[in-house]
Each structure stands twice: as C-alpha cells, then as structure tokens.
Design an enzyme around this catalytic site. Structure first.
Site, PDB file in Angstrom:
ATOM      1  CE1 TYR A  59      -3.920   2.307   1.106  1.00 35.62           C
ATOM      2  CE2 TYR A  59      -2.140   3.471   2.218  1.00 35.62           C
ATOM      3  CZ  TYR A  59      -3.430   3.428   1.744  1.00 35.62           C
ATOM      4  OH  TYR A  59      -4.241   4.526   1.916  1.00 35.62           O
ATOM      5  NE  ARG A 193     -16.684   0.333  15.279  1.00 37.84           N
ATOM      6  CZ  ARG A 193     -16.894  -0.680  14.446  1.00 37.84           C
ATOM      7  NH1 ARG A 193     -17.917  -1.508  14.670  1.00 37.84           N
ATOM      8  NH2 ARG A 193     -16.117  -0.892  13.403  1.00 37.84           N
ATOM      9  CG  ASP A 194     -25.061  -0.286  18.760  1.00 37.45           C
ATOM     10  OD1 ASP A 194     -25.302   0.599  17.921  1.00 37.45           O
ATOM     11  OD2 ASP A 194     -25.609  -1.405  18.740  1.00 37.45           O
ATOM     12  CE  LYS A 196     -18.386   5.383  19.418  1.00 36.10           C
ATOM     13  NZ  LYS A 196     -16.968   5.230  19.830  1.00 36.10           N
ATOM     14  CE1 TYR A 262     -12.611   8.004   5.506  1.00 34.78           C
ATOM     15  CE2 TYR A 262     -14.794   8.077   4.516  1.00 34.78           C
ATOM     16  CZ  TYR A 262     -13.980   8.180   5.631  1.00 34.78           C
ATOM     17  OH  TYR A 262     -14.525   8.463   6.859  1.00 34.78           O
TER      18      TYR A 262
END
Length: 357
Positions: A59, A193-194, A196, A262
C-alpha cells in the site's frame, strides 16, 4: 555547523511493526544542500492508519530515502506521509528563495518519510502553510483534505438542505466532513458504533453533525432514512470502514446518489443491494487521497490553500488528537516514542501525533 537528526526507519515490510522499525541517526551539513533545496525541521508528524498499512507492505510502498547529506550505509525507508516542518535554511536558487527561515511547510506528495527530525526537501516538494498553528498544520494534509475532496470532487451543485451520510462517524475525517459540509448548507448524518455516550454524541453535533445514529438503529431492516431527512436528497454516502453499515448507506442514497469508499478497516468486502443500485442509478466508487495527489498534485495544493483559508477565517476548527513527544538528544530513541504512539492508537486512544520538542 552540522545538524544531527534521527528517523524512524525500516528495511522490510511486515505486520509485526515493532519488529521492523528502528531508529537511525544521521548528519546534515546545511552548507551542502543544493540551490533548489531547503533544510526543514520536523515540528509534528501524525501516525495514520494508512501509514501503518504502508509499513505492512503493498500500500503506497515507501521509496528509499537518503537521510543526510552523505549517502546512507544501506537503503532505508522512512515512515510517515504527512506532518508539518519549519524551514531552517533555503538554498540560493530562485525556487528555494521563495522560502524564508521559520516558514511552516508540509510535504506536497505522500511517501515523503515524515518521521524524522530533519529533512532535505526540493523547493517544489512542499507547500507553504503559514498562518496555521502547528496543531492545525500537522494534520491538514490527510484528514481535512480527504473531507474537503470527498465533498467537492464529486458534487459541484450542492443545494441548501441536501444530505450526506457517513459511517465511521467519530473519526477525524467525519468530523471535518460535518464542518465543511455545513458551510455549503449541506446536512450530515453520522453513523456511530453502539454504546456512545451522550457526551460523545453532543460533541459530534458541535462539530456540525445534524443527526447521529447508532449502528443498531441504522442496520435495522425497518430503518427509514426519511425519518431524519424529511424527504431531502441524500446525495453522497461516505464509507470509511467497510463494515456492516455499507449496505444501509447504499439503501439510504437518493436517486443518482454516490457511495464513496475511502477506507476498509472493518473488512475487505463491500456488500449492498444490486436492486437499489439499479433502481436508483447509483454510483459506487473508491476515493483514495494518495492516488488523487499523485494524479493531480496541483489539485492537492488547491485543496490545502482552501483549507488554510477556512482555518484562518475560523470557519473550521481543529479536531482534537493525542500528542506524544520526542526530545532530540534525550534518553528515548525516536522509534520507541513512535511505538508508544502506536500502542495508544491500538488501545483506542484516538489519533496520535508525534511532536518534536
């Protein structure tokens, strides 16, 4: 008088990053730089996920870099793709003479090898970012630039009230997306995500997110995006993780919407409904800042100039990150400080930036 420098170097690629990185010392004679070169001192250089992928190989492979004014004993790669430097000395040529001592500059192209205390750069290989704080300039090249190009390279006719939706809602890129989108009257929905906390959600809204939605709510088959958009078009969806939310990002797009991927930290497979794509005439494509920059270096320069204006006018603000510090001539090797930042990142302490004291 010569300058003594240190760099985080590697000679092979591996996922076992602590095993392959080393500290390498070098010497620069300021009087030996060429007329079209400048000598620059590192002030702050980030540790990005893309940097770690580079170390693993395959990469944005790192080129061999000569560290000092004398050739290295062996070919060396230097980690790091972005960061901010201060001009120490400029060559006597016409290109270098546009820089003066103390100017803040960032590398124009990726794979510069920013994890080093000093560097010799071609006058055309850096961008002047005077007017920014060191904290702003340290990270402007990747996350804010990505956010700006995601919003402006694919849609040129934004209308007040249009929407974008993005997963990785707590990421640095997402927070800049929310800020920059708002300047054009574009509203942002950030999927997180859950678990928070309300404090974390409120912080995202302070950065400009119109709505913040949890994974479990967003991935529910009965979820209807119009609950939040009231029928306004969702023109772009930004995928920064490649996780389970991608199918629902596509589902949430309006007619002729675009999914831009991205990042793929959550996995390498992207799955979504072919029916949705066909019925709505959707476009799905990758966004890669590195490839864009190599293909259009001046486009990157234009992006940075615009971001400098936005920072300087107070229209966007810094997104906080964690600092780790390296003291030249101290007791710790530069690679050890880098590995400290890497450990912080892996332990969920957010973006890490190496500051040079």
């Amino acid at each position: 008088m010569t300058v003594q420098g240190s760099a985080v170097t590697f000679t092979e690629y591996s996922a076992d990053i602590p095993k392959i990185v080393h500290s390498t010392d070098f010497t620069i004679d300021p009087n030996a730089i060429k007329e079209d070169q400048i000598l620059i001192k590192a002030l702050a250089t980030p540790i990005n996920p893309a940097d770690l992928m580079q170390l693993r190989g395959g990469y944005n492979d790192a080129p061999d870099i000569q560290l000092g004014t004398e050739p290295n004993d062996k070919p060396l790669h230097v980690g790091g793709n972005d960061g901010v430097f201060k001009v120490v000395k400029a060559g006597s040529g016409s290109k270098a003479s546009k820089y003066k001592e103390g100017d803040l500059v960032i590398p124009k192209l990726p794979a510069f090898g920013t994890w080093r205390t000093y560097a010799i750069a071609g006058a055309d290989d850096v961008i002047n970012v005077n007017g920014l704080t060191v904290e702003q300039a340290a990270t402007i090249s990747v996350n804010p630039a990505t956010a700006y190009q995601l919003l402006h390279n694919y849609v040129s006719d934004w209308k007040e009230g249009d929407y974008v939706i993005q997963n990785s809602g707590t990421s640095q890129v997402s927070r800049y997306v929310s800020q920059i989108a708002k300047l054009d009257g574009v509203k942002t929905i950030s999927v997180v995500r859950d678990g928070k906390s309300q404090e974390e959600i409120d912080e995202l809204k302070k950065f400009g997110a119109e709505h913040v939605i949890s994974h479990s709510e967003f991935n529910d088959e009965k979820f209807d995006i119009t609950k939040y958009t009231k029928g306004a078009p969702v023109r772009l969806a930004f995928n920064g993780s490649g996780d389970s939310t991608v199918a629902h990002l596509v589902k949430s797009l309006s007619q002729k919407g675009q999914l831009l991927s991205y990042g793929f930290l959550g996995g390498a497979e992207i799955k979504y409904s072919a029916v949705d794509q066909f019925a709505k005439d959707l476009v799905t494509r990758r966004y890669w800042l590195t490839a864009n920059t190599y293909a259009d270096p001046e486009g990157k320069v234009d992006t940075i100039k615009r971001l400098v204006e936005l920072y300087s006018s107070g229209k966007i603000k810094d997104v906080p990150y964690n600092k780790v510090h390296y003291k030249q001539g101290g007791n710790e090797e530069i690679s050890k400080v880098f590995l400290e930042g890497l450990a912080n990142f892996k332990n969920g302490k957010g973006k890490q930036v190496l500051f040079y004291d």
